[in-house]
Design an enzyme around this catalytic site. Structure first.
Site, PDB file in Angstrom:
ATOM      1  CE  LYS A   1      -3.512   2.241   2.816  1.00 24.61           C
ATOM      2  NZ  LYS A   1      -4.453   2.129   3.927  1.00 24.61           N
TER       3      LYS A   1
ATOM      4  CD  GLU B   1       9.276  -5.877   7.391  1.00 21.40           C
ATOM      5  OE1 GLU B   1       8.974  -4.785   6.859  1.00 21.40           O
ATOM      6  OE2 GLU B   1       9.103  -6.122   8.591  1.00 21.40           O
TER       7      GLU B   1
ATOM      8  N   GLY C   1      -4.803  -2.153   5.111  1.00 22.60           N
ATOM      9  CA  GLY C   1      -4.027  -3.293   4.623  1.00 22.60           C
ATOM     10  C   GLY C   1      -4.718  -4.626   4.884  1.00 22.60           C
ATOM     11  NE  ARG C   2      -6.582  -4.065  10.997  1.00 24.54           N
ATOM     12  CZ  ARG C   2      -5.946  -2.908  11.146  1.00 24.54           C
ATOM     13  NH1 ARG C   2      -4.800  -2.690  10.526  1.00 24.54           N
ATOM     14  NH2 ARG C   2      -6.451  -1.952  11.898  1.00 24.54           N
TER      15      ARG C   2
ATOM     16  CD  GLU D   1      -1.865  -4.653  11.406  1.00 26.67           C
ATOM     17  OE1 GLU D   1      -2.489  -4.469  10.349  1.00 26.67           O
ATOM     18  OE2 GLU D   1      -0.648  -4.873  11.427  1.00 26.67           O
TER      19      GLU D   1
ATOM     20  CG  HIS E   1      -4.241 -36.332  15.813  1.00 25.87           C
ATOM     21  ND1 HIS E   1      -4.399 -37.582  16.379  1.00 25.87           N
ATOM     22  CD2 HIS E   1      -5.255 -36.187  14.930  1.00 25.87           C
ATOM     23  CE1 HIS E   1      -5.435 -38.179  15.828  1.00 25.87           C
ATOM     24  NE2 HIS E   1      -5.981 -37.350  14.948  1.00 25.87           N
TER      25      HIS E   1
ATOM     26  CE  LYS F   1       5.718  -0.994  10.218  1.00 18.41           C
ATOM     27  NZ  LYS F   1       4.714  -0.342   9.403  1.00 18.41           N
TER      28      LYS F   1
HETATM   29  O1  F6P Z   1       3.142  -2.968   9.773  1.00 21.01           O
HETATM   30  C1  F6P Z   1       1.790  -3.229   9.646  1.00 21.01           C
HETATM   31  C2  F6P Z   1       1.282  -2.891   8.280  1.00 21.01           C
HETATM   32  O2  F6P Z   1       1.151  -1.529   8.147  1.00 21.01           O
HETATM   33  C3  F6P Z   1      -0.023  -3.606   7.998  1.00 21.01           C
HETATM   34  O3  F6P Z   1      -1.115  -2.947   8.493  1.00 21.01           O
HETATM   35  C4  F6P Z   1       0.023  -3.719   6.522  1.00 21.01           C
HETATM   36  O4  F6P Z   1      -0.891  -4.670   6.058  1.00 21.01           O
HETATM   37  C5  F6P Z   1       1.457  -4.108   6.322  1.00 21.01           C
HETATM   38  O5  F6P Z   1       2.162  -3.351   7.268  1.00 21.01           O
HETATM   39  C6  F6P Z   1       2.013  -3.885   4.942  1.00 21.01           C
HETATM   40  O6  F6P Z   1       1.954  -2.561   4.558  1.00 21.01           O
HETATM   41  P1  F6P Z   1       2.173  -2.127   3.062  1.00 21.01           P
HETATM   42  O7  F6P Z   1       1.086  -2.748   2.231  1.00 21.01           O
HETATM   43  O8  F6P Z   1       2.102  -0.633   3.056  1.00 21.01           O
HETATM   44  O9  F6P Z   1       3.518  -2.618   2.613  1.00 21.01           O
END
Ligand code: F6P
Length: 549
Positions: A215, A221, A277-278, A363, A394, A514
């Site tokens: 987003k 990452e 995002g979620r 979240e 199990h 972060k």
């Molecule tokens: O760190 C949490 C978050 O902001 C989530 O809410 C989101 O889904 C994820 O990181 C990834 O964010 P982006 O789509 O901006 O890379």
């Protein structure tokens, strides 16, 4: 659509009269066994069931009575839940800490509907993106989209994290039955280099397309993995940078950063700040899903979401699946002292559904202050976890059956299998039914003794029972059913957040880690000993990792 606007009450739930009534009522329920509730009403199993939009919810095995439900519905009324639902659908900025509308419901709104944000109808934009996604997917799926060396694309790698990964992975796995087997799909999320290295280990760069899903297009990452993907891909194309145009597409709200990365915005699929995002798996973040199942099935998925949205918006609370499930979660969290909730799908294709729900629920509702910033004096979102049945049986079910924690369970099952195979499905369904029965009714000492068990072992073999569960049943797992199921949980989360008066749509709790990581990276990478200004534990860990390098 215009509805009568009512102010949303500011009172926190624990300050309402009905909260106190629920607390008193809970004391009586704590002394009541599900055996007794079923014995007192032979029709409980049929009465406490609700069916909507093709999903059947058996909630009879919950530790509730009609009175519990009446009180919970009263709590919902007093919280202003209805007004909050209407405010969401009206596009109001109910994400108050980020001053954003919360409109995942617009992502699946039909083309002839209108939803306004800041005076502009967002529905045409949603459908324009869907159309361009469909055109792109058709090209890739048909082989018309060629890689840099003229070969068709055979492998898709989605790079993203959090909502930009969990939704795509979960949906790909869930709908794999409907997916083309001409393409392979891999998902890279972790910044651990192993994730990327293993993902591309046996992939041919010339036939591999990367979707960079983010987003913000700034997530550490994702941008680290995207950079490595770019280097890997370009190296595989004899170092020709122009190959990026054919092997990278982006899904983002940030055109500027996408361009900086080197992806042509013609190959960018957009969405909007009013999609969390979620809550984004049905936006362009679902590009990998659409590539897998095709545009038509993707529209069926959206249709399922929309059907549940409409149900949530319009059904009275007593007949409203997400409201009921949300209220039951509040009941267990705030009145019966449950700390966690288990999600137990008896459907192998839903193997990533518990992981997906962890982000959606935790979240969203892992918050410690109200919308006004006051510290809450009651518990909020539960800890969600789970695994597909029967595997969980199990491993951790022992604790659910005989441990000391109260763990409400959601069992999810489908009447018809997607892969009929001998007796498998009957055995699977027998297990899900049996687990709910065993949890609720258990096995008394007298029953254990009657089996001839030696007295020493009797206490070990007793099942206390009285352990609550919902059983959610669909006819068959289809794209539409998946949409309904996800929307069911989204709106259950909304219901809980509305009762607790929290902002279910921000996630400030992820920020501190972060920021600190950004500070530690140069300290680990530097060549000279850094001036460590952390606590002694953090300093020692940094020194240890530096020394081992
Ligand atoms: O760190 C949490 C978050 O902001 C989530 O809410 C989101 O889904 C994820 O990181 C990834 O964010 P982006 O789509 O901006 O890379």
């Amino acid at each position: 659509m215009e509805t009568d606007r009512q102010p949303i009450p500011k009172t926190t739930p624990d300050a309402t009269a009905v909260w106190a009534e629920l607390a008193v009522h809970a004391e009586a329920i704590k002394k009541t066994h599900l055996r007794e509730l079923f014995a007192n009403d032979a029709t409980r199993g049929e009465k406490m069931a609700l069916e909507a939009e093709g999903l059947y919810l058996d909630y009879s095995k919950n530790r509730i009575t009609d009175e519990t439900l009446q009180l919970l519905f009263k709590l919902a009324e007093s919280s202003g839940l209805k007004e909050r639902i209407d405010a969401m659908f009206r596009g109001e900025k109910i994400n108050v800490t980020e001053q954003r509308a919360v409109l995942h419901v617009a992502l699946r709104a039909p083309i002839d509907s209108s939803i306004f944000v800041d005076g502009a109808d967002v529905v045409p934009g949603v459908h324009a993106v869907l159309t361009s996604m469909a055109a792109f997917c058709d090209k890739v799926r048909s082989g018309a989209w060629k890689g840099h060396t003229g070969k068709p694309i055979r492998h898709i790698v989605n790079i993203g994290i959090g909502g930009s990964d969990l939704g795509p992975v979960m949906a790909y796995e869930a709908l794999r039955h409907y997916s083309t087997r001409d393409l392979t799909f891999t998902f890279v999320s972790n910044v651990d280099g192993t994730d990327f290295a293993e993902a591309v280990h046996s992939l041919p760069p010339e036939e591999t397309l990367f979707i960079i899903s983010s987003k913000t297009f700034t997530t550490l990452e994702t941008m680290t993995n995207a950079g490595s993907a770019r280097a890997w891909s370009v190296a595989g194309m004899a170092g020709d940078e122009t190959s990026v145009a054919k092997h990278f597409v982006a899904v983002s709200t940030n055109a500027e950063e996408v361009t900086k990365f080197g992806i042509d915005t013609a190959n960018m699929f957009g969405f909007w700040d009013w999609v969390g995002g979620r809550y984004s798996m049905d936006s362009a973040i679902g590009l990998s899903t659409m590539l897998a199942i095709g545009p038509e099935k993707f529209r069926e998925l959206l249709g399922g979401f929309h059907a549940m949205d409409e149900h949530f918006r319009s059904a009275p609370f007593e007949a409203n699946l997400p409201v009921l499930m949300g209220l039951l979660s509040v009941w267990y969290t705030n009145f019966l002292d449950a700390e966690t909730a288990a999600i137990l799908p008896y459907e192998q294709y839903l193997k990533r559904f518990p992981a997906y729900l962890q982000q959606l629920t935790m979240e969203s509702n892992g918050k410690h202050v109200t919308l006004d910033g006051e510290t809450v004096s009651y518990k909020t979102g539960a800890i969600y976890w789970g695994e597909p049945g029967t595997n969980g049986q199990h491993s951790f079910y022992q604790l659910i059956h005989q441990g000391t924690h109260l763990i409400p369970c959601d069992f999810i099952a489908f009447a018809k299998p997607l892969n009929p195979l001998g007796r498998h499905h009957d055995i699977l369904l027998a297990n899900v039914i049996a687990q709910a029965e065993a949890l609720a009714f258990g096995k008394t000492a007298a029953e254990v003794e009657a089996e001839g068990t030696t007295s020493r072992l009797v206490p070990h073999k007793v099942f206390e029972g009285n352990r609550p569960s919902n059983t959610i049943v669909g006819e068959q797992l289809t794209p539409a059913t998946l949409g309904k199921l996800v929307a069911l949980y989204e709106h259950s989360v909304f219901t809980q957040g509305a009762i607790w008066k929290i902002d279910s749509f921000d996630q400030w709790g992820v920020e501190l880690g972060k920021v600190l990581a950004q500070r530690i990276i140069p300290e680990l990478e530097g060549v000279t000993e850094p001036a460590l200004k952390h606590d002694s534990s953090t300093n020692a860990l940094i020194r240890r990792f530096r020394k081992a390098k």
